[in-house]
Design an enzyme around this catalytic site. Structure first.
Site, short mmCIF file in Angstrom:
data_model
loop_
_atom_site.label_atom_id
_atom_site.label_comp_id
_atom_site.label_asym_id
_atom_site.label_seq_id
_atom_site.Cartn_x
_atom_site.Cartn_y
_atom_site.Cartn_z
N CYS A 1 0.86 -1.18 0.00
CA CYS A 1 0.00 0.00 0.00
C CYS A 1 0.90 1.24 0.00
O CYS A 1 2.05 1.16 -0.45
CB CYS A 1 -0.99 -0.02 1.16
SG CYS A 1 -0.25 -0.03 2.81
N ASN B 1 2.14 1.53 4.49
CA ASN B 1 2.42 0.25 5.18
C ASN B 1 2.10 0.30 6.68
O ASN B 1 2.81 -0.29 7.50
CB ASN B 1 3.87 -0.21 4.97
CG ASN B 1 4.14 -1.65 5.41
OD1 ASN B 1 5.16 -1.96 6.00
ND2 ASN B 1 3.20 -2.55 5.17
N SER C 1 -1.97 -2.72 3.81
CA SER C 1 -1.15 -3.90 3.51
C SER C 1 -0.78 -4.69 4.77
O SER C 1 -0.70 -5.93 4.69
CB SER C 1 0.08 -3.56 2.66
OG SER C 1 0.96 -2.70 3.32
P1 4NP Z 1 -1.86 2.79 4.10
O1 4NP Z 1 -2.47 4.16 4.66
O2 4NP Z 1 -1.25 3.12 2.74
O3 4NP Z 1 -3.02 1.88 3.98
O4 4NP Z 1 -0.83 2.34 5.11
C1 4NP Z 1 -1.73 5.34 4.75
C2 4NP Z 1 -0.94 5.57 5.85
C3 4NP Z 1 -0.23 6.75 5.96
C4 4NP Z 1 -0.32 7.69 4.97
C5 4NP Z 1 -1.11 7.46 3.86
C6 4NP Z 1 -1.80 6.28 3.75
N1 4NP Z 1 0.39 8.92 5.08
O5 4NP Z 1 0.21 9.78 4.21
O6 4NP Z 1 1.16 9.09 6.03
#
Ligand code: 4NP
Length: 164
Positions: A11, A14, A18
């Site tokens: 993803c 992470n 994911s």
């Molecule tokens: P994930 O969700 O891709 O499902 O782990 C996210 C976690 C953090 C961020 C974006 C999506 N971020 O921008 O920090």
């Protein structure tokens, strides 16, 4: 153990999607007595959260379902990950584009929800696990349900039981 099939869930950060997919899929392979046939891991296309545990909302939903929620986030390592893992399982179209842009072999790259038999025939735009990070807690329940529904079909595919 040699002969393991590598399955990597990918993803963005992470810490939400994911890791959940990895926890659900690892649990499924364990319950089926197939755990030693697979090398299972997860990573993010971004490295902002490397070294952290899973998001507390992912941890809460996973634990409520009896899953082991231990996790250490890491970033994608294209050089080794594209060789070690035969199945590169992206959560959304952006993750998939990033993998292909970085040189992932096209035949190894899949969308997780493409393995959900209930979604057979749907356009790719409907085969994504949306990013729940900026939403509320119920987004994490919905994310778990999407992941869980797809993992059975994924296991059938990677264990060679299905020609999907
Ligand atoms: P994930 O969700 O891709 O499902 O782990 C996210 C976690 C953090 C961020 C974006 C999506 N971020 O921008 O920090």
């Amino acid at each position: 153990m040699t002969g393991q099939t590598g399955v990597l869930f990918i993803c963005l950060g992470n810490i939400c999607r994911s890791p959940m997919a990895r926890m659900v899929f690892a649990d499924l392979t364990t319950r089926r007595g197939l755990a030693n046939r697979f090398l299972i891991d997860s990573c993010g296309t971004g490295d902002w959260h490397a070294g952290e545990g899973a998001d507390p909302r992912t941890v809460a939903v996973a634990r409520a379902r009896g899953l082991d929620a231990s996790h250490i986030a890491r970033a994608l390592r294209p050089g080794t990950d594209f060789v070690t893992f035969e199945y590169l399982i992206a959560m959304d179209l952006e993750n998939r584009s990033r993998l292909l842009h970085l040189g992932a072999p096209r035949e190894r790259v899949h969308l997780l929800r493409a393995f959900d038999p209930a979604l057979s025939g749907r356009p790719e735009s409907e085969l994504v696990v949306p990013d729940p990070y900026y939403g509320g807690d119920n987004g994490f329940e919905a994310m778990y349900e999407m992941v869980n529904s797809a993992c059975e079909g994924l296991l059938a595919r990677v264990s060679g039981e299905s020609g999907q």
